[in-house]
Scaffold this motif. Structure first.
Motif, PDB file in Angstrom:
ATOM      1  N   LEU A   1       0.833  -1.212   0.000  1.00 29.96           N
ATOM      2  CA  LEU A   1       0.000   0.000   0.000  1.00 29.96           C
ATOM      3  C   LEU A   1       0.865   1.258   0.000  1.00 29.96           C
ATOM      4  CD1 LEU A   1      -2.838  -1.108   2.437  1.00 29.96           C
ATOM      5  CD2 LEU A   1      -3.004  -0.801  -0.045  1.00 29.96           C
TER       6      LEU A   1
ATOM      7  N   GLU B   1       0.980   4.146  -2.909  1.00 30.35           N
ATOM      8  CA  GLU B   1       0.896   5.584  -2.613  1.00 30.35           C
ATOM      9  C   GLU B   1       2.036   6.347  -3.291  1.00 30.35           C
ATOM     10  OE1 GLU B   1       1.429   8.209   1.360  1.00 30.35           O
ATOM     11  OE2 GLU B   1       0.015   6.531   1.519  1.00 30.35           O
TER      12      GLU B   1
ATOM     13  N   TYR C   1     -11.224   3.081  -3.789  1.00 31.14           N
ATOM     14  CA  TYR C   1     -11.250   3.253  -2.331  1.00 31.14           C
ATOM     15  C   TYR C   1     -11.161   1.908  -1.614  1.00 31.14           C
ATOM     16  CZ  TYR C   1     -12.492   8.082  -3.160  1.00 31.14           C
ATOM     17  OH  TYR C   1     -12.468   9.381  -3.567  1.00 31.14           O
ATOM     18  N   ASP C   2     -11.432   0.834  -2.347  1.00 32.89           N
ATOM     19  CA  ASP C   2     -11.362  -0.503  -1.771  1.00 32.89           C
ATOM     20  C   ASP C   2      -9.927  -1.014  -1.888  1.00 32.89           C
ATOM     21  OD1 ASP C   2     -12.225  -3.037  -0.766  1.00 32.89           O
ATOM     22  OD2 ASP C   2     -12.246  -3.779  -2.842  1.00 32.89           O
ATOM     23  N   ARG C   3      -9.270  -1.234  -0.741  1.00 32.11           N
ATOM     24  CA  ARG C   3      -7.862  -1.641  -0.742  1.00 32.11           C
ATOM     25  C   ARG C   3      -7.655  -2.988  -1.432  1.00 32.11           C
ATOM     26  NH1 ARG C   3      -5.202  -0.717   5.030  1.00 32.11           N
ATOM     27  NH2 ARG C   3      -6.374  -2.602   5.398  1.00 32.11           N
ATOM     28  N   LYS C   4      -8.584  -3.906  -1.247  1.00 33.63           N
ATOM     29  CA  LYS C   4      -8.436  -5.232  -1.862  1.00 33.63           C
ATOM     30  C   LYS C   4      -8.476  -5.125  -3.388  1.00 33.63           C
ATOM     31  CE  LYS C   4      -9.713 -10.002  -1.413  1.00 33.63           C
ATOM     32  NZ  LYS C   4     -10.441 -11.022  -0.705  1.00 33.63           N
TER      33      LYS C   4
ATOM     34  N   MET D   1      -7.679  -2.455  -5.111  1.00 37.67           N
ATOM     35  CA  MET D   1      -6.450  -1.756  -5.467  1.00 37.67           C
ATOM     36  C   MET D   1      -5.279  -2.738  -5.567  1.00 37.67           C
ATOM     37  SD  MET D   1      -4.663   1.421  -3.425  1.00 37.67           S
ATOM     38  CE  MET D   1      -6.196   2.241  -3.141  1.00 37.67           C
TER      39      MET D   1
END
Length: 197
Positions: free
Chosen positions: A121, A125, A143-146, A148
């Motif tokens: 992550l 960024e 917005y969903d980390r999974k 991404m």
């Protein structure tokens, strides 16, 4: 050692750094093999350039390794693929790591998995901030980390454009694209001491 002949990463001087030797650190490669004493080359800046920084030594870290982490990029990606893409439970992933662990030194808890996730992550960024990878950033814009992370893996595997990318080489290309040692640029995965806040 040859690239440092024309430019010292510390002071910018020509023919400046001298080889100091090496130090040993722990390393876990992409297969989960543990090396207790992996050698990392060290150099000393002799301040032949215009800059005169206080810090005078630097190390040459192979691009598959992450600063201040014994786990290689390949190992971290392998574990995250199991957990996030193959939907293995945390217990299943930890059991898998335990099977690999002949030396008793690999991560064995959920905290390690979440720290691996933080590396990725953090890298994503940095990709957003650097602005060099617009196509990739549009794929990662979620917005969903999974989602991404899944899209990041799909990008590395070439599912969007047919060009597979090794995570280690991709991290190295990011470093070079952002200026390499001449601009003291960031690593994609992990943060060396000169970038810590």
């Amino acid at each position: 050692m040859e690239p440092f002949k024309s430019y010292c990463p510390v002071c910018g001087g020509e023919d400046c750094p001298t080889y100091l030797g090496f130090y040993c650190r722990q390393v876990v490669d992409e297969k989960g093999t543990y090396y207790e004493s992996y050698r990392i080359l060290r150099f000393k800046c002799n301040r032949k350039g215009k800059k005169k920084p206080r810090h005078r030594t630097f190390s040459l870290l192979p691009f598959g390794l992450i600063p201040y982490s014994k786990y290689s990029t390949g190992f971290i990606m392998k574990i995250l693929r199991l957990w996030l893409l193959q939907s293995k439970s945390i217990k299943e992933v930890i059991d898998y790591i335990s099977e690999l662990d002949k030396s008793g030194v690999l991560c064995t808890g959920p905290v390690s998995l979440y720290s691996f996730l933080a590396y990725i992550l953090n890298g994503i960024e940095k990709l957003f901030v650097c602005g060099h990878y617009r196509r990739l950033c549009s794929l990662l814009n979620s917005y969903d980390r999974k989602t991404m992370i899944k899209n990041f893996f799909c990008y590395l595997e070439g599912k969007f454009d047919g060009k597979a990318r090794d995570p280690c080489v991709f991290g190295y290309n990011f470093y070079r694209r952002c200026g390499g040692y001449r601009k003291n640029s960031h690593f994609l995965f992990g943060t060396p001491s000169q970038f810590r806040s």
